[in-house]
Design an enzyme around this catalytic site. Structure first.
Site, PDB file in Angstrom:
ATOM      1  N   HIS A  46     -18.840  49.300 -54.459  1.00  0.00           N
ATOM      2  CA  HIS A  46     -17.928  48.106 -55.980  1.00  0.00           C
ATOM      3  C   HIS A  46     -16.684  49.547 -56.306  1.00  0.00           C
ATOM      4  CE1 HIS A  46     -21.739  46.774 -55.783  1.00  0.00           C
ATOM      5  NE2 HIS A  46     -20.470  45.612 -56.055  1.00  0.00           N
ATOM      6  N   GLN A  70     -25.049  31.226 -56.116  1.00  0.00           N
ATOM      7  CA  GLN A  70     -24.816  31.591 -55.485  1.00  0.00           C
ATOM      8  C   GLN A  70     -26.367  31.433 -54.419  1.00  0.00           C
ATOM      9  OE1 GLN A  70     -21.910  34.515 -56.347  1.00  0.00           O
ATOM     10  NE2 GLN A  70     -23.215  35.897 -55.369  1.00  0.00           N
ATOM     11  N   ASP A 160     -18.981  41.944 -46.909  1.00  0.00           N
ATOM     12  CA  ASP A 160     -18.873  40.448 -46.952  1.00  0.00           C
ATOM     13  C   ASP A 160     -17.769  39.988 -46.307  1.00  0.00           C
ATOM     14  OD1 ASP A 160     -21.821  40.191 -49.155  1.00  0.00           O
ATOM     15  OD2 ASP A 160     -20.510  42.158 -50.028  1.00  0.00           O
ATOM     16  N   GLN A 163     -16.892  35.917 -47.051  1.00  0.00           N
ATOM     17  CA  GLN A 163     -16.555  35.628 -47.814  1.00  0.00           C
ATOM     18  C   GLN A 163     -15.855  35.900 -48.681  1.00  0.00           C
ATOM     19  OE1 GLN A 163     -19.610  36.581 -51.774  1.00  0.00           O
ATOM     20  NE2 GLN A 163     -17.867  38.697 -51.481  1.00  0.00           N
ATOM     21  N   ARG A 197     -29.386  46.020 -53.104  1.00  0.00           N
ATOM     22  CA  ARG A 197     -30.195  45.899 -52.122  1.00  0.00           C
ATOM     23  C   ARG A 197     -31.074  47.386 -51.935  1.00  0.00           C
ATOM     24  NH1 ARG A 197     -27.691  40.550 -51.339  1.00  0.00           N
ATOM     25  NH2 ARG A 197     -28.719  38.575 -52.488  1.00  0.00           N
TER      26      ARG A 197
END
Ligand code: AMP
Length: 293
Positions: A46, A70, A160, A163, A197
């Site tokens: 990030h 989501q 992602d 995405q 995660r």
């Protein structure tokens, strides 16, 4: 706050963020405002997105919102890590000047099932086949955030892959005036893609989790070595992951990088991407790599 760093404004309401963005844009409205939407639990991936955003925009707005729409009914919404104080430090250090931390009620004033954005084609394959309502939740919240923040550009991670493609398609189809920038995946030293995660992995699972990256590297090496049959590249992905005792494969695909259509052969006429998803223990991980760059 640290010497030399930009003051950080933290706002929660729609009016608050609109005022903060107007101030950030400056009186002549000439400054470019960049936006990095996140669900918090910020890590170096990030931070890289925020740094990149600061390079291509004058001011950076980061949102931290764990978007309920989501998550599927059996997914980890309640368990999703929330680390706001640390996130604010990471965002500021990386160059953000405004952080938007709305509540569910602010983003979804009429409840979570009011209006949806669907992007057919991209929404229901790969991740969308396993998580049928995931991408409409993503498309809906990103459009709402774009309307609230009104940035000039927004940065998303290649991590992602599906995405960022979904957002690009939505922005094109709906004439949303936001430029989309995709930043390459930030990895740990051993190749594991950084993810919020990863913290759920036991030490043994953490070691096994590098198998996604290893499989993608094996696929890239095969293509560099002249392999052009997508089916054989899929087999390499599949076989590498099935050799890892703690991992179980969800999918391994070789697809057109602009449409996600499965490929038969890999050639110079279209960009190809390998995408994998696997469970390591109970943690589901995804990764991808462009082929023949
Ligand atoms: P998240 O908060 O994890 O849903 O992700 C927010 C943004 O960060 C998305 O655009 C992700 O693709 C991006 N992101 C997450 N992990 C990474 C990574 N390892 N490298 C680059 N970008 C990432």
């Amino acid at each position: 706050m640290a010497a030399g760093s930009i003051d950080l404004e933290v706002v929660q309401t729609v009016e608050g963020i609109r005022e903060a963005v107007a101030r950030a844009r400056g009186s002549s409205a000439g400054l470019r405002v960049g936006f990095v939407p996140t669900m918090g639990a910020l890590h170096a991936g990030h931070a890289r997105l925020i740094e990149r955003c600061r390079e291509v925009a004058d001011r950076v707005v980061v949102s931290i919102f764990v978007n309920p729409t989501q998550f599927g009914p059996t997914e980890d919404l309640a368990k999703y890590p929330r680390t706001l104080d640390r996130d604010l430090e990471v965002a500021q250090r990386a160059g953000a000047s405004v952080v938007f931390t709305p509540t569910d009620e602010i983003i979804y004033p009429r409840g979570k099932a009011a209006t949806f954005v669907e992007v057919p084609g991209i929404s229901h394959v790969l991740e969308g086949a396993v998580r049928p309502t995931h991408f409409r939740g993503v498309a809906t919240v990103v459009l709402a955030l774009f309307e609230i923040v009104r940035p000039d550009l927004a940065v998303f991670g290649q991590k992602d892959f599906q995405q960022q493609l979904l957002i690009r398609r939505m922005v094109g189809d709906l004439h949303v005036p936001v430029e989309i920038v995709t930043e390459p995946t930030v990895r740990e030293a051993d190749g594991l893609a950084m993810s919020s995660r990863n913290r759920y992995l036991s030490p043994e699972e953490r070691a096994a989790a590098t198998v996604l990256h290893r499989a993608l590297e094996a696929a890239r090496a095969a293509v560099r070595g002249g392999e052009r049959e997508a089916g054989r590249v899929r087999q390499i992905l599949d076989r590498t992951i099935s050799l890892e005792r703690l991992a179980s494969l969800d999918y391994a695909e070789v697809a057109d990088a602009d449409s996600l259509e499965p490929l038969v052969s890999i050639d110079a006429s279209r960009r190809a991407v390998a995408l994998v998803a696997a469970r390591v223990g109970t943690t589901r991980l995804i990764d991808n790599a462009l082929l023949a760059e």
